[in-house]
Design a protein around this motif. Structure first.
Motif, mmCIF file in Angstrom:
data_model
loop_
_atom_site.group_PDB
_atom_site.id
_atom_site.type_symbol
_atom_site.label_atom_id
_atom_site.label_comp_id
_atom_site.label_asym_id
_atom_site.label_seq_id
_atom_site.Cartn_x
_atom_site.Cartn_y
_atom_site.Cartn_z
ATOM 1 N N SER A 1 -7.265 -0.758 8.570
ATOM 2 C CA SER A 1 -6.935 1.093 8.781
ATOM 3 C C SER A 1 -5.186 1.590 8.148
ATOM 4 O O SER A 1 -4.314 0.064 7.986
ATOM 5 C CB SER A 1 -6.689 1.579 10.477
ATOM 6 O OG SER A 1 -5.681 0.204 11.050
ATOM 7 N N VAL A 2 -5.028 2.369 7.709
ATOM 8 C CA VAL A 2 -3.658 3.368 7.645
ATOM 9 C C VAL A 2 -3.445 4.361 8.742
ATOM 10 O O VAL A 2 -3.950 4.739 9.486
ATOM 11 C CB VAL A 2 -3.612 3.752 6.078
ATOM 12 C CG1 VAL A 2 -2.402 4.325 5.589
ATOM 13 C CG2 VAL A 2 -3.654 2.829 5.645
ATOM 14 N N LEU B 1 -0.669 5.138 -0.812
ATOM 15 C CA LEU B 1 -1.705 5.383 0.909
ATOM 16 C C LEU B 1 -1.001 5.938 1.692
ATOM 17 O O LEU B 1 -0.878 5.090 2.594
ATOM 18 C CB LEU B 1 -2.321 4.723 0.974
ATOM 19 C CG LEU B 1 -3.892 5.315 2.000
ATOM 20 C CD1 LEU B 1 -4.476 6.600 1.596
ATOM 21 C CD2 LEU B 1 -4.335 4.863 2.440
ATOM 22 N N GLY C 1 -8.569 4.835 -4.597
ATOM 23 C CA GLY C 1 -7.611 4.765 -3.443
ATOM 24 C C GLY C 1 -6.199 5.494 -3.569
ATOM 25 O O GLY C 1 -5.876 5.360 -4.644
ATOM 26 N N VAL D 1 -9.035 5.595 1.534
ATOM 27 C CA VAL D 1 -9.112 4.090 1.278
ATOM 28 C C VAL D 1 -9.546 3.520 1.017
ATOM 29 O O VAL D 1 -10.696 2.758 1.480
ATOM 30 C CB VAL D 1 -8.255 3.690 2.888
ATOM 31 C CG1 VAL D 1 -8.314 2.456 3.545
ATOM 32 C CG2 VAL D 1 -7.896 5.128 4.073
ATOM 33 N N GLY E 1 -10.166 1.628 6.830
ATOM 34 C CA GLY E 1 -10.157 0.858 5.937
ATOM 35 C C GLY E 1 -11.909 1.159 5.089
ATOM 36 O O GLY E 1 -12.887 1.482 5.820
ATOM 37 N N PHE F 1 0.741 -1.306 0.206
ATOM 38 C CA PHE F 1 0.355 -0.140 0.129
ATOM 39 C C PHE F 1 0.791 1.379 0.082
ATOM 40 O O PHE F 1 1.126 1.629 0.664
ATOM 41 C CB PHE F 1 -0.749 -0.325 1.117
ATOM 42 C CG PHE F 1 -2.045 1.226 1.385
ATOM 43 C CD1 PHE F 1 -2.544 1.501 0.564
ATOM 44 C CD2 PHE F 1 -2.041 1.643 2.244
ATOM 45 C CE1 PHE F 1 -3.618 2.449 0.220
ATOM 46 C CE2 PHE F 1 -3.671 2.203 2.343
ATOM 47 C CZ PHE F 1 -4.051 2.950 1.523
ATOM 48 N N ALA G 1 0.543 0.854 7.001
ATOM 49 C CA ALA G 1 -0.757 0.177 6.494
ATOM 50 C C ALA G 1 -1.173 -1.404 7.214
ATOM 51 O O ALA G 1 -0.127 -1.916 6.676
ATOM 52 C CB ALA G 1 -0.991 0.508 5.010
ATOM 53 N N PHE H 1 -8.558 -3.444 3.711
ATOM 54 C CA PHE H 1 -7.746 -2.928 4.485
ATOM 55 C C PHE H 1 -8.503 -2.338 5.858
ATOM 56 O O PHE H 1 -9.375 -2.532 6.103
ATOM 57 C CB PHE H 1 -7.766 -1.415 3.926
ATOM 58 C CG PHE H 1 -6.602 -2.041 2.815
ATOM 59 C CD1 PHE H 1 -5.379 -1.526 2.724
ATOM 60 C CD2 PHE H 1 -6.874 -1.950 1.628
ATOM 61 C CE1 PHE H 1 -4.393 -0.776 2.323
ATOM 62 C CE2 PHE H 1 -6.201 -1.078 -0.226
ATOM 63 C CZ PHE H 1 -4.836 -1.024 0.864
ATOM 64 N N SER I 1 -11.674 11.341 10.024
ATOM 65 C CA SER I 1 -12.014 10.120 9.246
ATOM 66 C C SER I 1 -13.460 9.951 9.704
ATOM 67 O O SER I 1 -13.021 9.993 11.474
ATOM 68 C CB SER I 1 -10.644 9.499 9.516
ATOM 69 O OG SER I 1 -11.014 7.729 9.064
#
Length: 204
Positions: A76-77, A10, A30, A57, A110, A7, A138, A74, A95
Protein backbone atom coordinates in the motif's frame (compact mmCIF):
# COMPACT_ATOMS: atom_id res chain seq x y z
CA UNK A 1 5.03 -3.37 6.82
CA UNK A 2 8.13 -1.76 5.39
CA UNK A 3 8.51 1.60 3.64
CA UNK A 4 9.55 1.29 0.02
CA UNK A 5 12.03 4.11 -0.46
CA UNK A 6 12.34 3.68 -4.21
CA UNK A 7 8.68 4.47 -4.83
CA UNK A 8 9.32 8.19 -5.26
CA UNK A 9 6.96 8.68 -8.22
CA UNK A 10 3.86 7.65 -6.30
CA UNK A 11 3.84 10.27 -3.62
CA UNK A 12 0.85 12.49 -4.22
CA UNK A 13 -1.86 10.77 -2.21
CA UNK A 14 -4.56 11.96 0.14
CA UNK A 15 -6.39 11.73 3.42
CA UNK A 16 -10.15 11.66 4.00
CA UNK A 17 -12.94 9.75 2.32
CA UNK A 18 -16.19 11.56 1.67
CA UNK A 19 -16.64 11.99 -2.08
CA UNK A 20 -15.98 9.47 -4.82
CA UNK A 21 -14.14 10.27 -8.03
CA UNK A 22 -13.50 8.22 -11.17
CA UNK A 23 -9.94 7.32 -12.26
CA UNK A 24 -8.97 8.25 -15.81
CA UNK A 25 -8.79 4.91 -17.69
CA UNK A 26 -6.12 6.11 -20.13
CA UNK A 27 -3.49 5.75 -17.41
CA UNK A 28 -2.19 2.24 -16.77
CA UNK A 29 1.49 2.72 -15.92
CA UNK A 30 2.34 3.15 -12.24
CA UNK A 31 2.35 6.77 -11.13
CA UNK A 32 0.20 9.82 -10.39
CA UNK A 33 -1.56 11.81 -13.15
CA UNK A 34 -1.33 14.66 -14.00
CA UNK A 35 2.39 14.47 -13.31
CA UNK A 36 4.57 17.15 -11.75
CA UNK A 37 5.37 18.70 -15.15
CA UNK A 38 1.67 19.23 -15.94
CA UNK A 39 0.60 20.19 -12.44
CA UNK A 40 -2.83 20.90 -11.05
CA UNK A 41 -5.45 22.99 -12.82
CA UNK A 42 -5.87 26.52 -11.45
CA UNK A 43 -8.98 27.47 -9.50
CA UNK A 44 -11.10 30.49 -10.45
CA UNK A 45 -12.94 32.81 -8.10
CA UNK A 46 -16.68 32.13 -8.11
CA UNK A 47 -16.36 28.73 -9.82
CA UNK A 48 -16.50 25.35 -8.11
CA UNK A 49 -13.14 23.62 -8.24
CA UNK A 50 -12.94 19.87 -8.84
CA UNK A 51 -9.60 18.39 -9.82
CA UNK A 52 -9.27 14.62 -10.24
CA UNK A 53 -5.88 12.95 -9.86
CA UNK A 54 -5.52 9.34 -11.03
CA UNK A 55 -3.29 7.11 -8.90
CA UNK A 56 -1.92 3.86 -10.36
CA UNK A 57 -0.14 1.63 -7.83
CA UNK A 58 1.84 -1.08 -9.65
CA UNK A 59 2.13 -4.69 -8.58
CA UNK A 60 5.81 -4.53 -7.71
CA UNK A 61 9.13 -2.81 -8.29
CA UNK A 62 12.80 -3.71 -8.27
CA UNK A 63 15.37 -1.85 -6.18
CA UNK A 64 19.13 -2.21 -6.07
CA UNK A 65 20.99 -2.67 -2.80
CA UNK A 66 24.58 -2.43 -3.93
CA UNK A 67 24.89 -4.87 -6.84
CA UNK A 68 21.96 -7.00 -5.65
CA UNK A 69 18.43 -6.49 -7.14
CA UNK A 70 15.39 -6.98 -4.90
CA UNK A 71 11.85 -7.34 -6.26
CA UNK A 72 9.26 -6.05 -3.80
CA UNK A 73 5.48 -6.33 -4.03
CA UNK A 74 3.53 -3.20 -3.17
CA UNK A 75 1.28 -3.58 -0.16
CA UNK A 76 0.00 0.00 0.00
CA UNK A 77 0.86 3.68 -0.25
CA UNK A 78 -0.27 5.81 2.69
CA UNK A 79 -0.51 9.56 3.24
CA UNK A 80 0.63 10.59 6.69
CA UNK A 81 0.16 14.37 6.30
CA UNK A 82 -1.13 16.94 3.77
CA UNK A 83 -0.65 20.68 4.22
CA UNK A 84 -1.27 23.77 2.10
CA UNK A 85 -4.90 23.46 0.98
CA UNK A 86 -6.67 26.81 0.49
CA UNK A 87 -9.34 27.73 3.02
CA UNK A 88 -12.47 25.61 2.55
CA UNK A 89 -10.85 23.15 0.14
CA UNK A 90 -11.11 19.42 0.81
CA UNK A 91 -9.26 16.36 -0.44
CA UNK A 92 -11.04 13.02 -0.81
CA UNK A 93 -9.98 9.76 -2.36
CA UNK A 94 -11.33 6.54 -3.77
CA UNK A 95 -9.52 3.19 -3.85
CA UNK A 96 -11.34 -0.01 -4.89
CA UNK A 97 -10.02 -2.16 -2.04
CA UNK A 98 -9.82 0.56 0.60
CA UNK A 99 -12.70 2.94 0.03
CA UNK A 100 -12.69 4.43 3.51
CA UNK A 101 -9.77 5.28 5.77
CA UNK A 102 -9.08 7.44 8.87
CA UNK A 103 -8.78 11.11 7.96
CA UNK A 104 -5.05 11.13 8.74
CA UNK A 105 -4.20 7.96 6.84
CA UNK A 106 -5.34 7.83 3.21
CA UNK A 107 -4.38 4.47 1.74
CA UNK A 108 -4.14 3.02 -1.78
CA UNK A 109 -3.62 -0.73 -2.09
CA UNK A 110 -1.02 -2.29 -4.37
CA UNK A 111 -1.97 -3.33 -7.92
CA UNK A 112 -4.98 -0.99 -7.89
CA UNK A 113 -6.00 2.22 -9.66
CA UNK A 114 -7.70 4.86 -7.56
CA UNK A 115 -8.20 8.60 -7.62
CA UNK A 116 -8.02 11.79 -5.61
CA UNK A 117 -10.60 14.60 -5.69
CA UNK A 118 -9.54 18.12 -4.68
CA UNK A 119 -12.54 20.42 -4.41
CA UNK A 120 -13.48 23.85 -3.15
CA UNK A 121 -15.25 27.14 -3.86
CA UNK A 122 -12.64 29.93 -3.96
CA UNK A 123 -13.45 33.56 -3.22
CA UNK A 124 -11.55 36.78 -3.92
CA UNK A 125 -10.01 36.52 -0.45
CA UNK A 126 -8.36 33.25 -1.52
CA UNK A 127 -6.53 34.58 -4.61
CA UNK A 128 -2.92 33.42 -4.60
CA UNK A 129 -0.68 30.38 -4.99
CA UNK A 130 -0.78 27.54 -2.49
CA UNK A 131 2.09 25.08 -2.32
CA UNK A 132 1.02 21.57 -1.34
CA UNK A 133 3.23 19.72 1.14
CA UNK A 134 2.44 16.00 1.22
CA UNK A 135 4.10 13.30 3.32
CA UNK A 136 3.66 9.73 2.08
CA UNK A 137 4.82 6.24 3.05
CA UNK A 138 5.05 3.36 0.58
CA UNK A 139 4.94 -0.16 2.02
CA UNK A 140 5.99 -3.45 0.47
CA UNK A 141 6.28 -7.19 1.08
CA UNK A 142 8.61 -8.77 1.87
CA UNK A 143 10.31 -6.19 4.05
CA UNK A 144 12.60 -3.90 2.10
CA UNK A 145 16.30 -4.27 2.90
CA UNK A 146 16.58 -0.47 2.98
CA UNK A 147 15.39 -0.10 6.56
CA UNK A 148 12.38 1.08 8.53
CA UNK A 149 9.92 3.72 7.18
CA UNK A 150 11.24 7.05 5.99
CA UNK A 151 8.78 9.82 5.12
CA UNK A 152 8.84 11.11 1.53
CA UNK A 153 7.97 14.81 1.23
CA UNK A 154 6.40 16.06 -2.02
CA UNK A 155 6.33 19.83 -2.49
CA UNK A 156 6.09 20.42 -6.26
CA UNK A 157 2.31 20.77 -6.56
CA UNK A 158 0.58 24.16 -6.39
CA UNK A 159 -3.04 25.28 -6.43
CA UNK A 160 -3.25 28.71 -8.09
CA UNK A 161 -6.45 30.65 -7.33
CA UNK A 162 -7.16 33.29 -9.97
CA UNK A 163 -9.73 36.06 -10.27
CA UNK A 164 -11.22 35.32 -13.71
CA UNK A 165 -12.13 39.00 -14.17
CA UNK A 166 -8.42 39.80 -14.30
CA UNK A 167 -7.49 37.49 -17.20
CA UNK A 168 -10.06 38.40 -19.81
CA UNK A 169 -12.47 35.61 -19.04
CA UNK A 170 -10.20 32.67 -20.03
CA UNK A 171 -11.80 30.23 -17.62
CA UNK A 172 -11.95 26.86 -19.38
CA UNK A 173 -8.20 26.35 -19.83
CA UNK A 174 -5.50 25.58 -17.27
CA UNK A 175 -4.16 29.14 -17.58
CA UNK A 176 -2.08 30.44 -14.68
CA UNK A 177 0.27 33.42 -14.28
CA UNK A 178 2.26 33.45 -11.06
CA UNK A 179 3.52 34.78 -8.74
CA UNK A 180 1.23 37.80 -8.61
CA UNK A 181 2.46 40.40 -7.79
CA UNK A 182 5.96 39.71 -9.15
CA UNK A 183 9.21 41.68 -9.10
CA UNK A 184 10.97 40.48 -12.28
CA UNK A 185 10.11 36.90 -13.27
CA UNK A 186 6.72 35.30 -13.83
CA UNK A 187 5.63 31.82 -14.93
CA UNK A 188 2.87 31.37 -17.52
CA UNK A 189 1.19 27.96 -17.66
CA UNK A 190 -1.76 26.45 -19.50
CA UNK A 191 -1.63 27.79 -23.06
CA UNK A 192 -1.57 24.39 -24.77
CA UNK A 193 -5.26 24.48 -25.65
CA UNK A 194 -5.61 28.25 -26.17
CA UNK A 195 -5.13 30.00 -29.54
CA UNK A 196 -2.63 32.71 -28.58
CA UNK A 197 -0.32 34.49 -31.03
CA UNK A 198 1.32 36.89 -28.55
CA UNK A 199 1.57 37.53 -24.82
CA UNK A 200 2.35 40.96 -23.36
CA UNK A 201 3.15 41.71 -19.73
CA UNK A 202 2.91 45.31 -18.49
CA UNK A 203 3.35 47.23 -15.24
CA UNK A 204 6.03 44.87 -13.96
Amino acid sequence: KQLLLSFSFLTLLVFGANAQCTPDPQYTVGGVYPDSATGLAPAYVGQTYNEVITVVVPVDTTIMVGPIPFTLTFDSVVVSDWQGLPSGFTVDYYSPNNTFSPIDQGCFEGAQTGCILISGNPTTADVGSYQQIINTDAYSTPNSPLGEPTVTVVDYYYIHIIDANGIGGITKSKFALFPNPANSVVTLNGLNDVDVSAVSVVDM
